[in-house]
Design a protein around this motif. Structure first.
Motif, short mmCIF file in Angstrom:
data_model
loop_
_atom_site.label_atom_id
_atom_site.label_comp_id
_atom_site.label_asym_id
_atom_site.label_seq_id
_atom_site.Cartn_x
_atom_site.Cartn_y
_atom_site.Cartn_z
N LEU A 1 0.82 -1.21 0.00
CA LEU A 1 0.00 0.00 0.00
C LEU A 1 0.85 1.26 0.00
O LEU A 1 0.55 2.22 -0.70
CB LEU A 1 -0.95 -0.01 1.20
CG LEU A 1 -2.07 -1.05 1.14
CD1 LEU A 1 -2.82 -1.10 2.46
CD2 LEU A 1 -3.02 -0.74 -0.01
N GLU A 2 1.93 1.25 0.76
CA GLU A 2 2.83 2.41 0.78
C GLU A 2 3.47 2.62 -0.59
O GLU A 2 3.58 3.75 -1.07
CB GLU A 2 3.92 2.23 1.84
CG GLU A 2 3.42 2.37 3.26
CD GLU A 2 4.52 2.10 4.29
OE1 GLU A 2 5.71 2.25 3.97
OE2 GLU A 2 4.15 1.74 5.42
N TYR A 3 3.89 1.55 -1.22
CA TYR A 3 4.50 1.63 -2.54
C TYR A 3 3.50 2.16 -3.57
O TYR A 3 3.81 3.05 -4.37
CB TYR A 3 5.04 0.27 -2.97
CG TYR A 3 5.68 0.27 -4.34
CD1 TYR A 3 6.93 0.86 -4.51
CD2 TYR A 3 5.04 -0.28 -5.43
CE1 TYR A 3 7.53 0.88 -5.76
CE2 TYR A 3 5.63 -0.26 -6.68
CZ TYR A 3 6.87 0.32 -6.84
OH TYR A 3 7.45 0.35 -8.08
N ALA A 4 2.27 1.62 -3.54
CA ALA A 4 1.24 2.08 -4.48
C ALA A 4 0.94 3.55 -4.27
O ALA A 4 0.78 4.31 -5.24
CB ALA A 4 -0.03 1.24 -4.31
N THR A 5 0.89 3.98 -3.02
CA THR A 5 0.63 5.39 -2.73
C THR A 5 1.73 6.27 -3.29
O THR A 5 1.47 7.31 -3.89
CB THR A 5 0.51 5.60 -1.20
OG1 THR A 5 -0.56 4.80 -0.70
CG2 THR A 5 0.24 7.05 -0.86
N SER A 6 2.98 5.83 -3.14
CA SER A 6 4.08 6.65 -3.65
C SER A 6 4.08 6.70 -5.18
O SER A 6 4.34 7.74 -5.77
CB SER A 6 5.42 6.12 -3.14
OG SER A 6 5.75 4.88 -3.75
N ILE A 7 3.74 5.63 -5.83
CA ILE A 7 3.70 5.59 -7.30
C ILE A 7 2.58 6.49 -7.81
O ILE A 7 2.78 7.28 -8.73
CB ILE A 7 3.50 4.14 -7.81
CG1 ILE A 7 4.71 3.28 -7.48
CG2 ILE A 7 3.21 4.11 -9.30
CD1 ILE A 7 5.98 3.72 -8.15
N PHE A 8 1.40 6.36 -7.23
CA PHE A 8 0.27 7.15 -7.71
C PHE A 8 0.42 8.63 -7.38
O PHE A 8 0.03 9.48 -8.15
CB PHE A 8 -1.05 6.61 -7.16
CG PHE A 8 -1.48 5.34 -7.84
CD1 PHE A 8 -1.77 5.32 -9.20
CD2 PHE A 8 -1.57 4.17 -7.12
CE1 PHE A 8 -2.15 4.15 -9.82
CE2 PHE A 8 -1.95 2.98 -7.76
CZ PHE A 8 -2.24 2.98 -9.10
N SER A 9 1.04 8.96 -6.25
CA SER A 9 1.22 10.37 -5.92
C SER A 9 2.24 11.02 -6.86
O SER A 9 2.09 12.17 -7.24
CB SER A 9 1.62 10.56 -4.45
OG SER A 9 2.89 10.01 -4.21
#
Length: 74
Positions: free
Chosen positions: A59-67
């Motif tokens: 979830l942290e990785y996905a958040t960083s990619i999408f942001s």
């Protein structure tokens, strides 16, 4: 297939109904699998904490990619 197995199949199994054949197959397969249950190495299984850690990281990785994607498209 061995001759003995072929002989048993021809003389016995072929005369069984499909339901009885399925029951026989289930019995044979279950007998083959049960002794091998001890082979499973429990150290290879994921604990609940392992699963939580992976979920959190994902979830942290996905958040960083999408942001990052949203920032570059502005």
């Amino acid at each position: 297939m061995s001759n003995k197995a072929q002989e048993i199949y021809s003389q016995v199994v072929c005369n069984l109904s499909p339901t009885e054949r399925l029951c026989l197959a289930t019995l044979i397969l279950n007998e083959l699998v049960e002794p091998n249950l001890s082979i499973i190495d429990q150290s290879d299984t994921w604990t609940e904490q392992d699963q939580l850690d992976l979920t959190s990281f994902s979830l942290e990785y996905a958040t960083s990619i999408f942001s990052e994607t949203e920032e570059t498209s502005l």
